[in-house]
Motif scaffolding. Sequence first.
Motif, PDB file in Angstrom:
ATOM      1  N   ILE A 118       0.842  -1.203   0.000  1.00 17.38           N
ATOM      2  CA  ILE A 118       0.000   0.000   0.000  1.00 17.38           C
ATOM      3  C   ILE A 118       0.874   1.249   0.000  1.00 17.38           C
ATOM      4  CG2 ILE A 118      -1.664   1.355   1.353  1.00 17.38           C
ATOM      5  CD1 ILE A 118      -2.851  -1.407   2.258  1.00 17.38           C
ATOM      6  N   VAL A 119       1.896   1.272   0.860  1.00 12.84           N
ATOM      7  CA  VAL A 119       2.818   2.408   0.901  1.00 12.84           C
ATOM      8  C   VAL A 119       3.497   2.583  -0.456  1.00 12.84           C
ATOM      9  CG1 VAL A 119       4.949   3.303   1.943  1.00 12.84           C
ATOM     10  CG2 VAL A 119       3.188   2.260   3.391  1.00 12.84           C
ATOM     11  N   GLU A 120       3.928   1.484  -1.044  1.00 10.00           N
ATOM     12  CA  GLU A 120       4.584   1.530  -2.348  1.00 10.00           C
ATOM     13  C   GLU A 120       3.644   2.076  -3.412  1.00 10.00           C
ATOM     14  OE1 GLU A 120       6.358  -1.744  -5.431  1.00 10.00           O
ATOM     15  OE2 GLU A 120       6.876  -1.963  -3.297  1.00 10.00           O
ATOM     16  N   ARG A 121       2.396   1.650  -3.390  1.00  4.62           N
ATOM     17  CA  ARG A 121       1.411   2.124  -4.364  1.00  4.62           C
ATOM     18  C   ARG A 121       1.178   3.626  -4.213  1.00  4.62           C
ATOM     19  NH1 ARG A 121      -3.489  -0.255  -6.198  1.00  4.62           N
ATOM     20  NH2 ARG A 121      -2.212  -2.120  -6.525  1.00  4.62           N
ATOM     21  N   ILE A 122       1.094   4.089  -2.981  1.00  6.45           N
ATOM     22  CA  ILE A 122       0.757   5.501  -2.728  1.00  6.45           C
ATOM     23  C   ILE A 122       1.959   6.408  -2.914  1.00  6.45           C
ATOM     24  CG2 ILE A 122       0.003   7.126  -0.934  1.00  6.45           C
ATOM     25  CD1 ILE A 122      -1.772   4.787   0.147  1.00  6.45           C
ATOM     26  N   LEU A 123       3.125   6.002  -2.411  1.00  6.11           N
ATOM     27  CA  LEU A 123       4.296   6.882  -2.418  1.00  6.11           C
ATOM     28  C   LEU A 123       5.365   6.503  -3.441  1.00  6.11           C
ATOM     29  CD1 LEU A 123       4.733   7.328   1.438  1.00  6.11           C
ATOM     30  CD2 LEU A 123       3.577   8.855  -0.180  1.00  6.11           C
ATOM     31  N   GLY A 124       5.197   5.358  -4.087  1.00  7.86           N
ATOM     32  CA  GLY A 124       6.193   4.916  -5.055  1.00  7.86           C
ATOM     33  C   GLY A 124       7.143   3.907  -4.431  1.00  7.86           C
ATOM     34  N   ASN A 125       7.906   3.249  -5.279  1.00  7.59           N
ATOM     35  CA  ASN A 125       8.779   2.161  -4.850  1.00  7.59           C
ATOM     36  C   ASN A 125      10.006   2.647  -4.079  1.00  7.59           C
ATOM     37  OD1 ASN A 125       9.686  -0.444  -4.552  1.00  7.59           O
ATOM     38  ND2 ASN A 125      10.578  -0.560  -6.586  1.00  7.59           N
ATOM     39  N   THR A 126      10.439   3.878  -4.343  1.00 13.21           N
ATOM     40  CA  THR A 126      11.642   4.386  -3.699  1.00 13.21           C
ATOM     41  C   THR A 126      11.459   4.461  -2.190  1.00 13.21           C
ATOM     42  OG1 THR A 126      12.033   5.724  -5.659  1.00 13.21           O
ATOM     43  CG2 THR A 126      13.309   6.282  -3.706  1.00 13.21           C
ATOM     44  N   ASN A 127      12.277   3.717  -1.476  1.00 10.39           N
ATOM     45  CA  ASN A 127      12.286   3.725  -0.014  1.00 10.39           C
ATOM     46  C   ASN A 127      10.981   3.273   0.631  1.00 10.39           C
ATOM     47  OD1 ASN A 127      14.969   4.725   0.124  1.00 10.39           O
ATOM     48  ND2 ASN A 127      14.188   6.769  -0.313  1.00 10.39           N
ATOM     49  N   SER A 128      10.150   2.504  -0.059  1.00 12.18           N
ATOM     50  CA  SER A 128       8.862   2.109   0.520  1.00 12.18           C
ATOM     51  C   SER A 128       9.046   1.267   1.790  1.00 12.18           C
ATOM     52  CB  SER A 128       7.993   1.363  -0.496  1.00 12.18           C
ATOM     53  OG  SER A 128       8.606   0.165  -0.906  1.00 12.18           O
ATOM     54  N   ARG A 129      10.069   0.444   1.850  1.00 11.73           N
ATOM     55  CA  ARG A 129      10.299  -0.361   3.063  1.00 11.73           C
ATOM     56  C   ARG A 129      10.663   0.543   4.235  1.00 11.73           C
ATOM     57  NH1 ARG A 129       8.487  -3.195   6.262  1.00 11.73           N
ATOM     58  NH2 ARG A 129       9.834  -4.203   7.739  1.00 11.73           N
ATOM     59  N   PHE A 130      11.561   1.478   3.996  1.00  9.91           N
ATOM     60  CA  PHE A 130      11.983   2.408   5.047  1.00  9.91           C
ATOM     61  C   PHE A 130      10.798   3.249   5.528  1.00  9.91           C
ATOM     62  CE2 PHE A 130      13.715   6.633   6.226  1.00  9.91           C
ATOM     63  CZ  PHE A 130      14.420   6.247   7.353  1.00  9.91           C
ATOM     64  N   ILE A 131      10.006   3.756   4.609  1.00  5.10           N
ATOM     65  CA  ILE A 131       8.845   4.574   4.970  1.00  5.10           C
ATOM     66  C   ILE A 131       7.821   3.741   5.739  1.00  5.10           C
ATOM     67  CG2 ILE A 131       6.892   5.888   4.032  1.00  5.10           C
ATOM     68  CD1 ILE A 131       8.872   6.747   1.759  1.00  5.10           C
ATOM     69  N   THR A 132       7.635   2.493   5.320  1.00 10.07           N
ATOM     70  CA  THR A 132       6.710   1.608   6.028  1.00 10.07           C
ATOM     71  C   THR A 132       7.173   1.395   7.468  1.00 10.07           C
ATOM     72  OG1 THR A 132       6.161   0.493   3.950  1.00 10.07           O
ATOM     73  CG2 THR A 132       5.596  -0.665   5.984  1.00 10.07           C
ATOM     74  N   ILE A 133       8.461   1.224   7.663  1.00 12.30           N
ATOM     75  CA  ILE A 133       9.013   1.068   9.021  1.00 12.30           C
ATOM     76  C   ILE A 133       8.783   2.346   9.831  1.00 12.30           C
ATOM     77  CG2 ILE A 133      11.153   0.822  10.357  1.00 12.30           C
ATOM     78  CD1 ILE A 133      12.084  -1.139   8.125  1.00 12.30           C
ATOM     79  N   LEU A 134       9.007   3.508   9.231  1.00 11.49           N
ATOM     80  CA  LEU A 134       8.770   4.773   9.937  1.00 11.49           C
ATOM     81  C   LEU A 134       7.306   4.918  10.345  1.00 11.49           C
ATOM     82  CD1 LEU A 134      10.948   7.372   7.967  1.00 11.49           C
ATOM     83  CD2 LEU A 134      11.415   6.331  10.202  1.00 11.49           C
ATOM     84  N   ILE A 135       6.410   4.545   9.443  1.00 11.01           N
ATOM     85  CA  ILE A 135       4.980   4.591   9.771  1.00 11.01           C
ATOM     86  C   ILE A 135       4.693   3.643  10.928  1.00 11.01           C
ATOM     87  CG2 ILE A 135       2.653   4.056   8.928  1.00 11.01           C
ATOM     88  CD1 ILE A 135       3.673   4.957   6.111  1.00 11.01           C
ATOM     89  N   GLY A 136       5.277   2.451  10.880  1.00  8.12           N
ATOM     90  CA  GLY A 136       5.092   1.475  11.951  1.00  8.12           C
ATOM     91  C   GLY A 136       5.588   1.987  13.295  1.00  8.12           C
ATOM     92  N   ILE A 137       6.756   2.603  13.294  1.00 13.32           N
ATOM     93  CA  ILE A 137       7.302   3.177  14.531  1.00 13.32           C
ATOM     94  C   ILE A 137       6.382   4.285  15.046  1.00 13.32           C
ATOM     95  CG2 ILE A 137       9.219   4.547  15.470  1.00 13.32           C
ATOM     96  CD1 ILE A 137      11.065   2.856  13.595  1.00 13.32           C
ATOM     97  N   SER A 138       5.851   5.086  14.132  1.00 14.72           N
ATOM     98  CA  SER A 138       4.909   6.145  14.523  1.00 14.72           C
ATOM     99  C   SER A 138       3.661   5.548  15.174  1.00 14.72           C
ATOM    100  CB  SER A 138       4.507   6.982  13.308  1.00 14.72           C
ATOM    101  OG  SER A 138       5.621   7.620  12.759  1.00 14.72           O
TER     102      SER A 138
END
Length: 126
Positions: free
Chosen positions: A34-54
């Motif tokens: 979902i993160v990749e679809r919305i924000l693009g493939n670049t850094n989607s894993r890192f962004i997903t982790i940041l969202i999870g930490i939040s």
Amino acid sequence: MNTQNLLTYFFALVWIANGLFCKVLNLVPRHQDIVERILGNTNSRFITILIGISEIIMAIWIISRYKAKLNANTQIIIIAIMNLIELLLAPDLLLWGPFNSLFAILFISIIYYTNFKINKEHANFS
């Protein structure tokens, strides 16, 4: 333990489950998709982790009960915006498709009731 306490821990558990298990530990890869679809493939894993930490931080804030009404408003806004964006940009990746919105509305309603109705009733008796 009263209903308000149970609901407080329930809210925290939902945020921890989604943040830690689904996003940080990637036990539900659909969240990263979902993160990749919305924000693009670049850094989607890192962004997903940041969202999870939040989300984990949100759970800690809920349990702390520090500025509970601000916390409730923050949860409501985040859930509403997050679900709207997901519904518009990644409906096929949602667990229950468009019915996810119904669960979001129910969750928002319980948060509102717990923090603005039950708290108000307790304040009137104190």
